[in-house]
Design an enzyme around this catalytic site. Structure first.
Site, PDB file in Angstrom:
ATOM      1  N   ASN A   1      -5.379 -20.476   7.415  1.00 49.11           N
ATOM      2  CA  ASN A   1      -5.430 -19.405   7.895  1.00 49.11           C
ATOM      3  C   ASN A   1      -6.955 -19.219   7.885  1.00 49.11           C
ATOM      4  OD1 ASN A   1      -6.253 -18.286   5.258  1.00 49.11           O
ATOM      5  ND2 ASN A   1      -3.826 -17.476   5.042  1.00 49.11           N
TER       6      ASN A   1
ATOM      7  N   GLU B   1      -8.655 -18.995   4.205  1.00 46.12           N
ATOM      8  CA  GLU B   1      -8.623 -20.373   3.789  1.00 46.12           C
ATOM      9  C   GLU B   1      -9.775 -21.182   4.324  1.00 46.12           C
ATOM     10  OE1 GLU B   1      -3.897 -20.094   2.650  1.00 46.12           O
ATOM     11  OE2 GLU B   1      -4.618 -21.353   4.449  1.00 46.12           O
TER      12      GLU B   1
ATOM     13  N   ASP C   1       4.943 -20.505   6.433  1.00 39.91           N
ATOM     14  CA  ASP C   1       6.139 -21.374   6.153  1.00 39.91           C
ATOM     15  C   ASP C   1       6.842 -21.912   7.781  1.00 39.91           C
ATOM     16  OD1 ASP C   1       5.585 -21.121   3.476  1.00 39.91           O
ATOM     17  OD2 ASP C   1       7.122 -19.827   3.095  1.00 39.91           O
TER      18      ASP C   1
END
Length: 337
Positions: A214, A217, A285
């Site tokens: 993301n 990150e 996820d």
């Protein structure tokens, strides 16, 4: 092992999920118990300035990498999960959930291994919506012992023999050591799509097929803030080179996604739909599960990213840890054609 198939062999993107049922995905990573405790609150404690919660019920859901596996299964894919579970109450609960969901499980265990667990307490008044009041995390505080790391790597190698794609879900619980990463690099080099989602250690996953950070990150990987489109392009292309992957999928919340590929391509994908998110728990996820399953079905990186974008938009409309089914995804694709 199956490499990514040419896009020309595919059905149209809106019909691609119909091919999911024949595809096999291997999930490698941190298997987390999402433990929810529900209650009612109407007064403050005399002992401390905290609300008193009257217990009503509790449930355990597949979380972390286990939620990735659950999403693959909900999308009708065949899935095998490899990770570590303790011989404890939460480990037993996850084993039952895997069996009930139809997910094949290969879990290492041993003395001192504790199942990674996130306990959330949700409560509210008689006529109000429950709110999350507290989250308590417990589980592994260090890497697995060498013996278990080697056993895990062997299980990954064996389970990958009949897989069409591999998903790596790293929540920092110490499961994905160098032994497993070496196996994953070999699998990717042999042409098997290996997609990684790592919360804290993406830089250690070099030489795989796809990485999915993301924006925070990506900033951590680049070592600088990403505030403008120019920043995003520079950081994304630098990350692609640093990680040595074939594609980088950056999830950007309300700004959608940006897909970078090793040939220099950049694809900005706007957020799907206009509805505000209800709960973003586990949205990443769902995205990596859909993306990987689409690659397993032969999609191009761009087609897989667009399907994952739609699935992500659907799952954030659901409270708590949730999945998106193949029928839900197909219905959404049909309604927006």
């Amino acid at each position: 092992m199956a490499a990514v198939s040419p896009a020309r062999s595919l059905p149209s993107p809106s019909r691609l999920p119909l091919a999911f049922a024949r595809r096999r995905v291997l999930l490698v990573g941190d298997l987390v118990a999402d433990h929810y405790i529900y209650g009612q609150t109407d007064r403050v404690s005399r002992e401390a300035p905290v609300l008193i919660v009257r217990y009503e019920s509790a449930e355990v859901k597949l979380g972390g990498g286990a939620n990735v596996a659950a999403n693959v299964r909900a999308l009708s894919g065949q899935v095998t999960a490899v990770g570590a579970l303790g011989a404890d109450e939460m480990g037993a609960a996850l084993r039952k959930l895997f069996a009930d969901t139809g997910i094949r499980l290969h879990a290492v265990s041993g003395r001192g291994i504790e199942t990674e667990t996130k306990t959330r307490i949700l409560a509210g008044g008689v006529s109000t919506t429950r709110q999350q009041m507290l989250r308590l995390d417990r589980g592994q505080r260090a890497a697995l012992p060498p013996r278990l790391r080697k056993a895990l790597a062997k299980q990954v190698e064996e389970a990958a023999r009949d897989a069409d794609a591999v998903v790596v879900s790293d929540y920092g619980a110490g499961v994905l050591g160098e032994e497993v990463r070496e196996v994953l690099r070999r699998l990717a080099a042999d042409g098997l799509p290996v997609c990684v989602d790592s919360r804290y250690a993406l830089s250690s996953f070099v030489g795989l097929t796809v990485c999915k950070p993301n924006e925070p990150e990506l900033e951590a990987l680049a070592g600088r803030p990403v505030r403008t489109e120019a920043d995003l392009l520079e950081a994304g292309q630098a990350a692609l080179r640093k990680l040595g992957c074939r594609a980088l999928l950056v999830t950007r919340g309300r700004h959608g996604m940006t897909l970078f590929d090793a040939e220099g391509g950049v694809d900005h994908i706007p957020v799907h739909g206009a509805k505000a998110a209800v709960d973003v728990t586990g949205a990443g996820d769902t995205v990596i599960a859909t993306f990987s399953l689409a690659l397993a079905a032969g999609a191009s990186f761009g087609e897989a990213a667009r399907l994952a974008n739609v699935a992500g938009a659907l799952v954030v409309q659901k409270p708590g840890t949730a999945t998106v089914s193949r029928d839900e995804l197909l219905e959404e694709l049909r309604s927006t054609r």
